[in-house]
Scaffold this motif. Structure first.
Motif, PDB file in Angstrom:
ATOM      1  N   PHE A 150      48.540  38.757  29.249  1.00 43.93           N
ATOM      2  CA  PHE A 150      49.465  37.993  28.090  1.00 43.93           C
ATOM      3  C   PHE A 150      48.626  37.709  26.841  1.00 43.93           C
ATOM      4  O   PHE A 150      49.430  37.324  25.865  1.00 43.93           O
ATOM      5  CB  PHE A 150      49.909  36.516  28.755  1.00 43.93           C
ATOM      6  N   LYS A 151      47.323  37.684  26.923  1.00 46.59           N
ATOM      7  CA  LYS A 151      46.758  37.774  25.618  1.00 46.59           C
ATOM      8  C   LYS A 151      47.299  38.555  24.520  1.00 46.59           C
ATOM      9  O   LYS A 151      47.055  38.275  23.282  1.00 46.59           O
ATOM     10  CB  LYS A 151      45.038  37.922  25.789  1.00 46.59           C
ATOM     11  N   ASP A 208      39.825  39.987  29.848  1.00 40.78           N
ATOM     12  CA  ASP A 208      41.150  40.224  29.291  1.00 40.78           C
ATOM     13  C   ASP A 208      41.023  39.857  27.602  1.00 40.78           C
ATOM     14  O   ASP A 208      41.622  40.653  27.041  1.00 40.78           O
ATOM     15  CB  ASP A 208      42.352  39.319  29.846  1.00 40.78           C
ATOM     16  N   GLY A 215      43.358  28.507  32.581  1.00 36.30           N
ATOM     17  CA  GLY A 215      42.025  28.621  32.667  1.00 36.30           C
ATOM     18  C   GLY A 215      41.535  27.885  31.477  1.00 36.30           C
ATOM     19  O   GLY A 215      40.999  26.494  31.692  1.00 36.30           O
ATOM     20  N   ASN A 216      41.649  28.308  30.260  1.00 36.01           N
ATOM     21  CA  ASN A 216      41.239  27.394  28.943  1.00 36.01           C
ATOM     22  C   ASN A 216      42.464  26.360  28.474  1.00 36.01           C
ATOM     23  O   ASN A 216      42.157  26.081  27.521  1.00 36.01           O
ATOM     24  CB  ASN A 216      40.915  28.630  28.032  1.00 36.01           C
ATOM     25  N   PHE A 217      43.463  26.281  29.122  1.00 36.36           N
ATOM     26  CA  PHE A 217      44.423  25.359  28.937  1.00 36.36           C
ATOM     27  C   PHE A 217      45.287  25.996  27.611  1.00 36.36           C
ATOM     28  O   PHE A 217      46.034  25.183  27.049  1.00 36.36           O
ATOM     29  CB  PHE A 217      43.872  24.010  28.557  1.00 36.36           C
ATOM     30  N   GLY A 218      45.066  27.113  27.054  1.00 32.85           N
ATOM     31  CA  GLY A 218      45.835  27.194  25.894  1.00 32.85           C
ATOM     32  C   GLY A 218      47.285  27.830  26.110  1.00 32.85           C
ATOM     33  O   GLY A 218      48.049  27.344  25.263  1.00 32.85           O
ATOM     34  N   ASP A 219      47.638  28.439  27.057  1.00 30.29           N
ATOM     35  CA  ASP A 219      48.781  29.003  27.296  1.00 30.29           C
ATOM     36  C   ASP A 219      49.712  27.744  27.796  1.00 30.29           C
ATOM     37  O   ASP A 219      50.698  27.608  27.237  1.00 30.29           O
ATOM     38  CB  ASP A 219      48.742  29.904  28.691  1.00 30.29           C
ATOM     39  N   SER A 254      40.353  35.521  35.245  1.00 30.91           N
ATOM     40  CA  SER A 254      40.448  34.937  34.156  1.00 30.91           C
ATOM     41  C   SER A 254      40.547  33.658  34.118  1.00 30.91           C
ATOM     42  O   SER A 254      40.924  32.784  33.100  1.00 30.91           O
ATOM     43  CB  SER A 254      41.461  35.658  33.464  1.00 30.91           C
ATOM     44  N   THR A 268      50.933  36.381  34.091  1.00 26.80           N
ATOM     45  CA  THR A 268      50.020  36.757  33.021  1.00 26.80           C
ATOM     46  C   THR A 268      49.329  38.009  32.891  1.00 26.80           C
ATOM     47  O   THR A 268      48.603  38.432  31.801  1.00 26.80           O
ATOM     48  CB  THR A 268      48.942  35.662  33.035  1.00 26.80           C
TER      49      THR A 268
HETATM   50  C1  LIG Z   1      43.559  34.206  30.137  1.00 26.31           C
HETATM   51  C2  LIG Z   1      44.419  34.442  31.188  1.00 26.31           C
HETATM   52  C3  LIG Z   1      44.748  33.298  31.936  1.00 26.31           C
HETATM   53  C4  LIG Z   1      44.307  31.838  31.387  1.00 26.31           C
HETATM   54  O1  LIG Z   1      45.068  31.394  30.321  1.00 26.31           O
HETATM   55  P1  LIG Z   1      44.559  30.130  29.471  1.00 26.31           P
HETATM   56  O2  LIG Z   1      45.453  29.996  28.158  1.00 26.31           O
HETATM   57  O3  LIG Z   1      43.145  30.335  29.095  1.00 26.31           O
HETATM   58  O4  LIG Z   1      44.599  29.002  30.372  1.00 26.31           O
HETATM   59  C5  LIG Z   1      45.442  33.305  33.066  1.00 26.31           C
HETATM   60  N1  LIG Z   1      45.891  34.505  33.470  1.00 26.31           N
HETATM   61  C6  LIG Z   1      45.388  35.608  32.914  1.00 26.31           C
HETATM   62  C7  LIG Z   1      45.706  37.131  33.406  1.00 26.31           C
HETATM   63  C8  LIG Z   1      44.544  35.855  31.887  1.00 26.31           C
HETATM   64  O5  LIG Z   1      43.875  36.776  31.061  1.00 26.31           O
END
Ligand SMILES: *Cc1c(COP(=O)(O)O)cnc(C)c1O
Length: 463
Positions: free
Chosen positions: A111-112, A143, A255-259, A307, A410
């Motif tokens: 999703f990045k 990722d 993970g980083n709480f961005g999504d 990730s 994701t």
């Molecule tokens: C980066 C990532 C996440 C976590 O997203 P955040 O925005 O960091 O919370 C989850 N799944 C995948 C596959 C990712 O690459």
């Protein structure tokens, strides 16, 4: 639209400057001064529009006069032209009222790409106007690095260096970073782990002479433009399920709480979201924070959803700013406690507000594998381990059955073929555009875990 720092003492910036700066000078993250809102009628009118048109209407108020409407539309169109699904972020049904939102149809299969492809366009357009050159540096556990390299390959005004921990990313992830042949992209294998890579990047930003000399810029998840681009798919998904007439819930592998913060942004803009579920793997600091109000580090353990193997969740700071009434001084104090004492306790008021918006759930390794297998058996869908963490979390927290639950998918399962095969017996194949990934020549530069050596290499390469 102006942007302020979550720590309250950095200069107020416009959209382009906030995007190009990344981290604020007081160590905080940039957020919009106010939340623009869309009316019910405006949201209802999204039904049937293209992804690109919804993206334009959602993001326009945040961009201000940085671009003309035509310019901005053109950048959005170019950003998503390389996605291999006409819907860009399509949905797949996996239960009576349960859906997967597939965010992995971009060039690097995670999703990045949704945000990074747009950022590549925005950076290039901004830099062209000001005839500036920047050097992007970033650290990656997999990722983000490949998405950034793919987004900036061949772009004017940009030289990009991605540090990844040598030997600690999957082979697919490494090859995605080392096989693009554009002259302006550089994958650096650093001797050390992800924390070492991340620490050297921070050191470069703190070396102000170097920062100014090379025009350092960051595209890691603290960049506001990335969060903004991710708010769009909450709208397209919810509207396709009946919003704004109907409320919709989302579960987000975090993970980083961005999504998941992007989901919060969509809600603040007026999208009727019922629940936002923060799904973690066994690195569960955010789950514990929501459950008990204590935000405390406990050490990162590796998982099959790498990730999300994070415990300094940088975008959580943006939410702290919200639940502490946008008081930068209060946020700065909490972040100091986190750095100095490894954690902090939320005030009762802040915890209540956190729980008003978010649920938390944690998924073990065994539950992740079981969910990959069970999902395949029940629906035929092969999901990646990060998505599986969220599918399990959604089932744990499921509220009223009449409210649709959307799980963010994701990554493409072929990015994590070993874990997926071990769980369900199917080895997912790479999509056709990447089928020859293992035959492409790699370009790798090895670097020591040493600031001076890395800076010297960057100076020499960009000269
Ligand atoms: C980066 C990532 C996440 C976590 O997203 P955040 O925005 O960091 O919370 C989850 N799944 C995948 C596959 C990712 O690459």
């Amino acid at each position: 639209m102006n942007y302020v720092s979550t720590r309250g003492s950095a200069p107020v910036l416009g959209f382009e400057e906030a995007m190009l700066t990344g981290l604020a000078r007081d160590g905080g993250l940039y957020v919009p001064e106010t939340w623009p809102t869309l009316s019910r009628e405006e949201i209802a009118a999204f039904a049937g529009l293209s992804y690109e048109e919804v993206a334009f209407r959602v993001m326009r108020p945040f961009v201000g006069d940085a671009f003309t409407d035509d310019e901005f539309r053109g950048l959005i169109d170019r950003a998503y032209a390389g996605f291999r699904h006409v819907a860009r972020c399509p949905m797949v049904q996996i239960g009576p009222n349960d859906w997967l939102l597939e965010l992995f149809h971009g060039p690097t299969l995670a999703f990045k790409d949704v945000a990074m492809q747009l950022i590549g366009q925005l950076f290039e357009a901004s830099l062209k106007k000001s005839a500036r050159r920047v050097t992007i540096v970033g650290a990656t556990s997999g990722d983000t690095g490949s998405a950034a390299i793919e987004a900036f390959a061949g772009r004017e005004g940009v030289e990009i260096f991605i540090l990844y921990p040598d030997g600690r990313v999957s082979e697919v992830q490494r090859r995605q970073m080392t096989t693009p042949d554009a002259a302006n992209v550089h994958a650096l294998a650093i001797a050390g782990d992800f924390d070492a890579a991340q620490a050297r990047v921070k050191d470069m930003f703190n070396d102000h002479a170097f920062r100014d000399e090379v025009g350092l810029a960051g595209v890691n998840s603290i960049n506001w433009a990335r969060v903004l681009a991710q708010a769009v798919y909450y709208f397209t998904a919810a509207v396709s399920l009946g919003a704004p007439e109907r409320k919709v819930s989302f579960t987000v592998p975090t993970g980083n709480f961005g999504d998941v913060f992007a989901g919060y942004v969509a809600k603040r803009m007026g999208l009727p979201i019922d629940r936002l579920v923060v799904a973690t793997n066994r690195n569960d600091i955010l789950y514990r924070t929501i459950a008990g109000g204590e935000h405390r580090k406990a050490g990162v353990q590796p998982t099959i959803s790498p990730s999300m193997d994070i415990e300094v969740s940088s975008n959580f700071e943006r939410l702290l700013f919200e639940i502490y009434d946008r008081e930068g001084a209060a946020v700065a104090e909490l972040m100091e406690e986190l750095a100095g004492q490894g954690g902090f306790e939320l005030s009762q008021g802040a915890l209540a507000r956190l729980r008003d918006e978010f649920d938390g759930a944690r998924t073990s390794e065994e539950e992740t594998r079981d969910t990959i297998r069970a999902t395949r058996e029940a629906t035929g869908e092969v999901i990646c381990p990060h998505t599986a963490v969220a599918v399990h979390a959604a089932a744990q927290t499921r509220g009223a059955p009449e409210v649709p639950m959307v799980v963010l998918a994701t990554a493409h399962p072929a990015k994590f073929p070993d874990a997926v095969e071990a769980a369900c017996g199917v080895r997912p194949a790479l999509p056709p555009h990447m089928a020859d990934l293992f035959d492409r020549p790699e370009r790798i530069t090895h670097v020591e875990n040493d600031l001076a050596a890395i800076e010297a290499l960057i100076r020499k390469t960009r000269a």
